[in-house]
Each structure stands twice: as structure tokens, then as C-alpha cells.
Design an enzyme around this catalytic site. Sequence first.
Site, PDB file in Angstrom:
ATOM      1  N   ARG A 218      35.174  15.214  27.412  1.00 54.44           N
ATOM      2  CA  ARG A 218      35.966  15.942  28.397  1.00 54.44           C
ATOM      3  C   ARG A 218      35.306  17.297  28.649  1.00 54.44           C
ATOM      4  NH1 ARG A 218      37.650  11.707  29.338  1.00 54.44           N
ATOM      5  NH2 ARG A 218      39.819  10.960  29.439  1.00 54.44           N
ATOM      6  N   GLU A 247      36.285  20.233  37.100  1.00 49.59           N
ATOM      7  CA  GLU A 247      35.817  18.925  37.559  1.00 49.59           C
ATOM      8  C   GLU A 247      36.679  18.473  38.732  1.00 49.59           C
ATOM      9  OE1 GLU A 247      35.767  14.475  35.771  1.00 49.59           O
ATOM     10  OE2 GLU A 247      34.745  15.967  34.510  1.00 49.59           O
ATOM     11  N   HIS A 266      30.945  12.042  36.290  1.00 48.57           N
ATOM     12  CA  HIS A 266      31.931  11.303  35.489  1.00 48.57           C
ATOM     13  C   HIS A 266      31.819   9.798  35.754  1.00 48.57           C
ATOM     14  CE1 HIS A 266      35.979  12.021  33.268  1.00 48.57           C
ATOM     15  NE2 HIS A 266      35.378  10.923  32.827  1.00 48.57           N
ATOM     16  N   ASN A 269      31.719   5.601  32.795  1.00 47.76           N
ATOM     17  CA  ASN A 269      32.415   4.346  33.024  1.00 47.76           C
ATOM     18  C   ASN A 269      32.973   4.403  34.437  1.00 47.76           C
ATOM     19  OD1 ASN A 269      33.972   1.855  32.296  1.00 47.76           O
ATOM     20  ND2 ASN A 269      35.658   3.251  32.706  1.00 47.76           N
TER      21      ASN A 269
END
Length: 305
Positions: A218, A247, A266, A269
Amino acid sequence: MAKIAVEPECSRREALVAAVRAGGGQLVDPDVAEGLIWAEPARADLLPPMLDANPNIQWVQLPYAGIEPFLDMLRARPSLNWTCGKGVYAAPVAEHALMLALAGFRGLGTFARAKKWLTPEGQNLLDAKVTILGGGGITEELLPLLSPFRCDVTVVRNQVLPMEGANQVVGSHHLHDVLPNTDLLVLALALTPETLGIIAENELSLLPKNAWVINVARGRHIVTSDLVDALQSGSIGGAALDVTDPEPLPDGHALWSFDNCIITPHIGNTPEMGLPLLAERVTANVRRYVAGLPLLGPVDVALGY
């Protein structure tokens, strides 16, 4: 047969409905459901009224490993059985962490931006000293990926338990002891009040000048302004970030300007990677719920993950 609802209506719902059926669950409306598969992580605000209106629901499956948007409602409803995507996305995120490490060590940030032939730079991951913060699924998947590189790996985690592939596991209170002997620092831990800003000016100053910081956890684990200062001064080798604070990272932010900073948006995944993995977890948990077995990915409400 367990009665399971999948809510709300979204692009993920069809795949998760199929996953419920594959697990032996009966798809029903929320007013008669025992379990609820929450399909839309971006609409955490819709979940509390859903639960208030349907007190029959006993189990809630959340879609992501990170539960920060849901944490207050979990604490308000501790009697519910909460599970999350803990461990579901670990393999692709670990793969991304390895990619970022190799890219950083081999100077990809510099060379990809270059408009001319440059002088050599880079260092080996082979035989590097690696410190990983966190002992969860990402670390479990990353350790065998590092094995061919003969890395000397230290895992820093709250529970000091042996981990296959790690040379040593130490408690969180030893973080400052291991940082000076770290070539690669990988952040792969949950965001909690205790880990907020865990890497700041002091921690960055303890790293060797060649060290790279990889963050696939994070953004708020790192104090961004302190990282900017370290990159600008050259006190560390660089940083490769799949997550940032803030973000999305705004246009014109200082982090975009450094050759020794690699940023991916990000994507450790992506939804395309993750949905089949989440569907597998839903199927497995529905089967377990039907059989009365412990569910995968239980949330520790007190710890926040």
C-alpha cells in the site's frame, strides 16, 4: 445447500455467480441468504445498508485482500463471519515484485528513458541481501521466485515463524537492525495503524546507498516526501512502486521525474488477472461453508487484515 447472494450488480457478478454454483451454493436474493459475496470493491458504501436490511446474512466474502474501506463496518459487526481475498492475488503480485526488483537493479528506469547510448549501470539480484516486510501470501509466493538468485532473505513480520525459503525471520522490532544490511527492501504487508508510514526518513537513511525499495503493498506504508528526498539526494539506489501515496499519483509529481524511480499504476494484479483467482476462492469457500469447514481468508477484525 447453502443460500448465497452475490451483490451488487457489476461486471464481476456473472463470474462470481458461476463460482457460487460451482461450489454447490444456491443463488438467492439477499433477504433469504446465509452468505453474501460482495462483488464490487469500489462500492463499500453500499454494504452496510445491505447488511442492516438483511440480518439473516451470517458470512460475508470481500473481494480484495486489503479491507481498509470495509474496516469500520467489520468492527461494527463483529458477530459476522468475514472473509477476504487474503492470499488470492499473491502469485501475480509476487511476480510483479520480482519484475520490479530486476528492472530496478538493472537500470531499466534510466535506460528506458534514454535518447542515447549510456554508460553501464546496474547490480545483480544474484546473491543480493533481501529484506521483505510482511509474512503473508505475497511473501510465501515471492520466496521461491527468489530462490534461483541465491538471495540471502530476511523476512520481518509480527509472528516470528520459520518460512521456507527465508534465511531468517525476525520480529518487527528488529527492522532497524536489518535495514543497513539490505540491498533490496520489499514491502508486502497489510496496512494497519502500526504499519502506516513504516518506511520514513529514518528507515531510508539506514539503507545502503545501493538499496532499492519495492512497494507492492500500500502506498501509505512509505512517507512519500521522505522517499522523494532520498531519491533526489541519491541516498538510496532507487524505488520501484506499484502503489503510491497519493494514488493515482498526480501528473507532475516529483516521483515521475527520477530515473531511479519506476512506477506502475497498481497493476500487480489487474482485474483480468484477478477475477479467475477470486472466483476460485469463492468456489472453495462456498464448498467449505456447505461442508461446515473453516473458511479461507478469515479476517482478524482486531488486527485489521
